[in-house]
Design a protein around this motif. Sequence first.
Motif, PDB file in Angstrom:
ATOM      1  N   GLY A   1       0.816  -1.215   0.000  1.00 19.32           N
ATOM      2  CA  GLY A   1       0.000   0.000   0.000  1.00 19.32           C
ATOM      3  C   GLY A   1       0.846   1.261   0.000  1.00 19.32           C
TER       4      GLY A   1
ATOM      5  N   LYS B   1      -4.497  -7.861   1.503  1.00 15.81           N
ATOM      6  CA  LYS B   1      -5.703  -7.106   1.839  1.00 15.81           C
ATOM      7  C   LYS B   1      -6.852  -7.514   0.917  1.00 15.81           C
TER       8      LYS B   1
ATOM      9  N   ASN C   1      -8.735   6.015  -1.479  1.00 14.44           N
ATOM     10  CA  ASN C   1      -8.367   7.082  -0.563  1.00 14.44           C
ATOM     11  C   ASN C   1      -7.566   8.147  -1.325  1.00 14.44           C
TER      12      ASN C   1
ATOM     13  N   GLU D   1      -5.151  12.670   0.501  1.00 16.77           N
ATOM     14  CA  GLU D   1      -3.805  13.257   0.447  1.00 16.77           C
ATOM     15  C   GLU D   1      -3.633  14.517   1.296  1.00 16.77           C
ATOM     16  N   GLY D   2      -3.518  14.309   2.590  1.00 16.06           N
ATOM     17  CA  GLY D   2      -3.456  15.457   3.490  1.00 16.06           C
ATOM     18  C   GLY D   2      -2.067  15.875   3.925  1.00 16.06           C
TER      19      GLY D   2
ATOM     20  N   PHE E   1      -7.001  16.462   7.807  1.00 13.75           N
ATOM     21  CA  PHE E   1      -5.944  15.464   7.634  1.00 13.75           C
ATOM     22  C   PHE E   1      -6.391  14.107   8.165  1.00 13.75           C
ATOM     23  N   VAL E   2      -7.075  14.122   9.303  1.00 10.76           N
ATOM     24  CA  VAL E   2      -7.445  12.871   9.958  1.00 10.76           C
ATOM     25  C   VAL E   2      -8.422  12.063   9.101  1.00 10.76           C
TER      26      VAL E   2
ATOM     27  N   GLY F   1      -8.065  11.184   6.232  1.00  9.57           N
ATOM     28  CA  GLY F   1      -7.319  10.230   5.416  1.00  9.57           C
ATOM     29  C   GLY F   1      -7.152   8.906   6.131  1.00  9.57           C
ATOM     30  N   GLU F   2      -7.288   8.922   7.447  1.00  8.21           N
ATOM     31  CA  GLU F   2      -7.222   7.676   8.232  1.00  8.21           C
ATOM     32  C   GLU F   2      -8.449   6.863   7.880  1.00  8.21           C
ATOM     33  N   GLU F   3      -8.252   5.560   7.649  1.00  2.00           N
ATOM     34  CA  GLU F   3      -9.336   4.802   7.007  1.00  2.00           C
ATOM     35  C   GLU F   3     -10.645   4.751   7.783  1.00  2.00           C
TER      36      GLU F   3
ATOM     37  N   ASN G   1      -7.964   1.425  -0.495  1.00  2.00           N
ATOM     38  CA  ASN G   1      -6.623   1.555  -1.046  1.00  2.00           C
ATOM     39  C   ASN G   1      -6.353   2.992  -1.465  1.00  2.00           C
ATOM     40  N   ASN G   2      -5.078   3.306  -1.440  1.00  3.29           N
ATOM     41  CA  ASN G   2      -4.618   4.616  -1.851  1.00  3.29           C
ATOM     42  C   ASN G   2      -4.652   4.758  -3.387  1.00  3.29           C
TER      43      ASN G   2
ATOM     44  N   THR H   1      -1.632   3.148  -5.099  1.00  5.28           N
ATOM     45  CA  THR H   1      -1.752   1.690  -5.049  1.00  5.28           C
ATOM     46  C   THR H   1      -2.628   1.213  -6.197  1.00  5.28           C
TER      47      THR H   1
ATOM     48  N   GLY I   1      -3.397   6.422  13.937  1.00  5.69           N
ATOM     49  CA  GLY I   1      -2.075   6.700  13.396  1.00  5.69           C
ATOM     50  C   GLY I   1      -1.633   8.141  13.529  1.00  5.69           C
ATOM     51  N   LEU I   2      -2.563   9.066  13.550  1.00  3.92           N
ATOM     52  CA  LEU I   2      -2.171  10.476  13.634  1.00  3.92           C
ATOM     53  C   LEU I   2      -1.381  10.721  14.920  1.00  3.92           C
TER      54      LEU I   2
HETATM   55  C1  LIG Z   1      -3.707  10.511  10.121  1.00  4.10           C
HETATM   56  C2  LIG Z   1      -3.679   9.642   8.906  1.00  4.10           C
HETATM   57  C3  LIG Z   1      -3.825  10.192   7.647  1.00  4.10           C
HETATM   58  C4  LIG Z   1      -3.832   9.394   6.515  1.00  4.10           C
HETATM   59  N1  LIG Z   1      -3.966   9.997   5.304  1.00  4.10           N
HETATM   60  C5  LIG Z   1      -3.975   9.226   4.199  1.00  4.10           C
HETATM   61  C6  LIG Z   1      -4.130   9.834   2.915  1.00  4.10           C
HETATM   62  O1  LIG Z   1      -4.255  11.049   2.788  1.00  4.10           O
HETATM   63  N2  LIG Z   1      -4.143   9.030   1.818  1.00  4.10           N
HETATM   64  C7  LIG Z   1      -4.016   7.671   1.920  1.00  4.10           C
HETATM   65  O2  LIG Z   1      -4.054   6.997   0.911  1.00  4.10           O
HETATM   66  N3  LIG Z   1      -3.849   7.078   3.118  1.00  4.10           N
HETATM   67  C8  LIG Z   1      -3.834   7.814   4.257  1.00  4.10           C
HETATM   68  N4  LIG Z   1      -3.682   7.204   5.476  1.00  4.10           N
HETATM   69  C9  LIG Z   1      -3.565   5.726   5.521  1.00  4.10           C
HETATM   70  C10 LIG Z   1      -4.953   5.073   5.476  1.00  4.10           C
HETATM   71  O3  LIG Z   1      -5.441   4.943   6.795  1.00  4.10           O
HETATM   72  C11 LIG Z   1      -4.923   3.679   4.877  1.00  4.10           C
HETATM   73  O4  LIG Z   1      -3.975   2.925   5.538  1.00  4.10           O
HETATM   74  C12 LIG Z   1      -4.620   3.648   3.409  1.00  4.10           C
HETATM   75  O5  LIG Z   1      -5.495   4.450   2.694  1.00  4.10           O
HETATM   76  C13 LIG Z   1      -4.698   2.234   2.911  1.00  4.10           C
HETATM   77  O6  LIG Z   1      -4.395   2.167   1.543  1.00  4.10           O
HETATM   78  P1  LIG Z   1      -3.104   1.394   1.003  1.00  4.10           P
HETATM   79  O7  LIG Z   1      -3.102   0.018   1.618  1.00  4.10           O
HETATM   80  O8  LIG Z   1      -3.309   1.355  -0.461  1.00  4.10           O
HETATM   81  O9  LIG Z   1      -1.925   2.190   1.412  1.00  4.10           O
HETATM   82  C14 LIG Z   1      -3.669   7.992   6.629  1.00  4.10           C
HETATM   83  C15 LIG Z   1      -3.499   7.432   7.889  1.00  4.10           C
HETATM   84  C16 LIG Z   1      -3.500   8.234   9.016  1.00  4.10           C
HETATM   85  C17 LIG Z   1      -3.315   7.597  10.348  1.00  4.10           C
END
Ligand SMILES: Cc1cc2nc3c(=O)[nH]c(=O)nc-3n(C[C@H](O)[C@H](O)[C@H](O)COP(=O)(O)O)c2cc1C
Lengths: 240, 552
Positions: free
Chosen positions: B175, B186, B203, B206-207, B291-292, B294-296, B330-331, B334, B511-512
């Motif tokens: 990811g 996953k 996702n 993008e913060g 920003f938060v 973005g956390e899933e 997923n991002n 990804t 995660g933040l």
């Molecule tokens: C505070 C915080 C912000 C996040 N921001 C993003 C984000 O902007 N974009 C993103 O793809 N994942 C972000 N994540 C990770 C996601 O929670 C998640 O793990 C991810 O989207 C999974 O996709 P992947 O397996 O393709 O990486 C963030 C996590 C945290 C804790």
Amino acid sequence: MSPMTAQVVTLKIDGQDVSAHENDSILTAAREHGVFIPTLCNLDGLTTLGACRLCLVEMAGSPKLLPACTTKVSEGMEVVTSSERIAKYRRMVIELLFAEGNHICAVCVSNGHCELQSMAQTVGMTHVSVPYLYPKRTVDASHERFTVDHNRCILCMRCVRVCDEIEGAHTWDVMGRGTAAKVITDMNQPWGTSDTCTSCGKCVHVCPTGSLFEKTASVSEMLKRRHFLPYLTMMREEVE
Amino acid sequence: MNPEELRKIAITQKESNAQYKHQICVCTAAGCVSSGADKVKDALNAGVKKLGLESTVQVKGVGCMGPCSAGPLVRVKVRVESEGEILYKEVTPENATEILASLDTGKKIDKLEYNTDVPFFTRQKKVVLENAGYVDPDSFVDYIGHDGYEAMIKAYTEMAPQDVIEEVIKSGLRGRGGGGYPTGLKWSTVAKARGTRKFVICNADEGDPGAFMDRAVAESDPYRLLEGMAIAAYAIGADTGYIYLRAEYPLAVKRLRAAIRQAERHQTLGNGICGTTFNFRVEIRLGAGAFVCGEETALIASIEGNRGQPRPRPPYPAASGLWGFPTLINNVETLANIPYIVREGGDAYGSIGTEKSKGTKVFALAGKVENTGLIEVPMGTLLKEIIFDIGGGIPDGGKFKAVQTGGPSGGCIPDQFLDMPVDYESLAKAGSIMGSGGMIVMDDTSSMVDIAKFFMEFCMTESCGKCVPCRVGTVQMHNLLEKIANNEATEDDLALLQELCDMVKNTSLCGLGQTAPNPVVSTLRYFRDEYESRLVRKGDNGSKPQPEEVKA
Ligand SMILES: Cc1cc2nc3c(=O)[nH]c(=O)nc-3n(C[C@H](O)[C@H](O)[C@H](O)COP(=O)(O)O)c2cc1C
Ligand code: SF4
Ligand code: FES
């Protein structure tokens, strides 16, 4: 899953072998076996939140600490509920809370009956090691029977949950981010002008501190009565 | 449309592209648009019309070409069949006549030329961005004319869902959203999870400050993202997808919306995809810039219409996600890798990169480095290659000090690690993380305390306020950093800061908070002297620290 088919699992809590229903949280299992885990945001009868982080426990095979209130038991799990490290973190959580708001016990309606105050004793807090933030916060006394003093709020969200889940009014909610987050009534209107509030007082009685109180109470007089909560939950479960 | 019809479109488009003698590609991604690329494109179009060149010269808008700071960028292909390409930088509308005149003479315009025979271009490897700069992001037919949807047709008509997952597992893709969780694993978890419905979420929040990798993909190649999502949906059995996109990316919003409409019209989305009975719809949800979110789990709460706050995991979204159904999240990057993996095969993808970090990674190179912009390199590229070869080193004869990766969740890597390969494990070992791909280069004028303070301030203002350690801990840490930066802190303050770092990292809910201390911890690890030199020494009565030589 109905209790008829719930599986029983066995796990270790502080070295003691215990059994629990598979849907139980670690907290429930621990309490059933007389193991005390400190909690603050959690309240029996409300959904779990996992926000105060007081109930964090250690898990064998994982470097991560897990909240006992929201983590389900599983077969073979080995839980440690107290250690020097956890004790330190719990103390720091309480210190951070004391420094965040304006908690002046001597003039508080809840002095002597406050969960934050007694938790400070439980976790062995002797002083606050982080600087006080002295935030500027407001008091809303517009409701005819109740007052909310945001200076004493620890954002446990019990009021929000009880109002939504038990009373069904959803008068309370949260706005803002970080330390600027605060509980609000309706769309951040004065409580007294709320259209949805039924004045049931459930929020006042679940509030762990002197943040929500009855106007008739003076210093140290605000006793919170929560027996309605397990009773209502039990009756509802029976109906279902 | 069935595969034959789609293939027919591809062939027609390839033929029509080949008709033109010359092709002029103008970058229309946000970077170049902000420096006036739209006007350049208009001027070129007007010039073509005026000179009556419509049948020989094609002017088209394309996605990001990479060196955004040199925009507006224009790529000229003199005679399409030959491979000759010239890249022009900082083009103005006034240059249009010159460029058009140069086509037939075949002479380059020296003053505008951007030399592409430099490491910035030759050291890169484009997989995710293979179409960026070549394909018109507003055109379904141009995408398909560049082998777009080949992977989708292959997956839908020749492969069983399990085969698709197998390829993704084989590719070793991890990811790109920050966590680096194995994508194939996953996917197979969600595929196995029991649920009457399943969802795919992209996702695109993008913060991270300074990051624009996902934005480039969404703006330059929106169809690729949709193709990746549709393949994922097929593999796990989802009927609906959501793109959670930040509202601050209006161009990406516009292009993705248009792309969804076009894709539905051609049945590469919607009902009966590719002539099969499989249905998959995609909707866009706009994030309001937290920003938060973005956390899933917070993102899922936000899509559900609730306050964007994380909840404890487990249960993971793969088991219980959107409205309680199994959800694949997923991002952007990804998912943008997926068409390549399915088209070329998992093994081909797995041959790029290192043993544990496969494929390529897009980075947003910024800070004190000669060439800033978007780059894509194979995993395992050495840090010094990225900074000194591709990046062109530190400008104005400056000296390299550190590079910050992973944004507010990452750390600063000092010069002793310049020989390190850039992959998940090495970055973690050096005390940072891959993160989503931000890379900020710092020279010896940068203060590490200030960097740490900057990111802590970011985390403090972006904390959602739900859990105590993150909500209050970040404020306390920020205040202590400010005290240090102002030369007012003592040794005790530094000790308290470290204690808070440990506590917030280990007790925060999501995660933040868990990663918020990272910038402090990593700068303390490598640049502790910068902190200590700002402390008020014990015994000093004044608030100003005494310079070393005076004390001696
Ligand atoms: C505070 C915080 C912000 C996040 N921001 C993003 C984000 O902007 N974009 C993103 O793809 N994942 C972000 N994540 C990770 C996601 O929670 C998640 O793990 C991810 O989207 C999974 O996709 P992947 O397996 O393709 O990486 C963030 C996590 C945290 C804790
Ligand atoms: S007012 Fe009381 S119950 Fe409501 S969040 Fe604050 S401390 Fe908790
Ligand atoms: S009681 Fe578990 S986090 Fe508050």
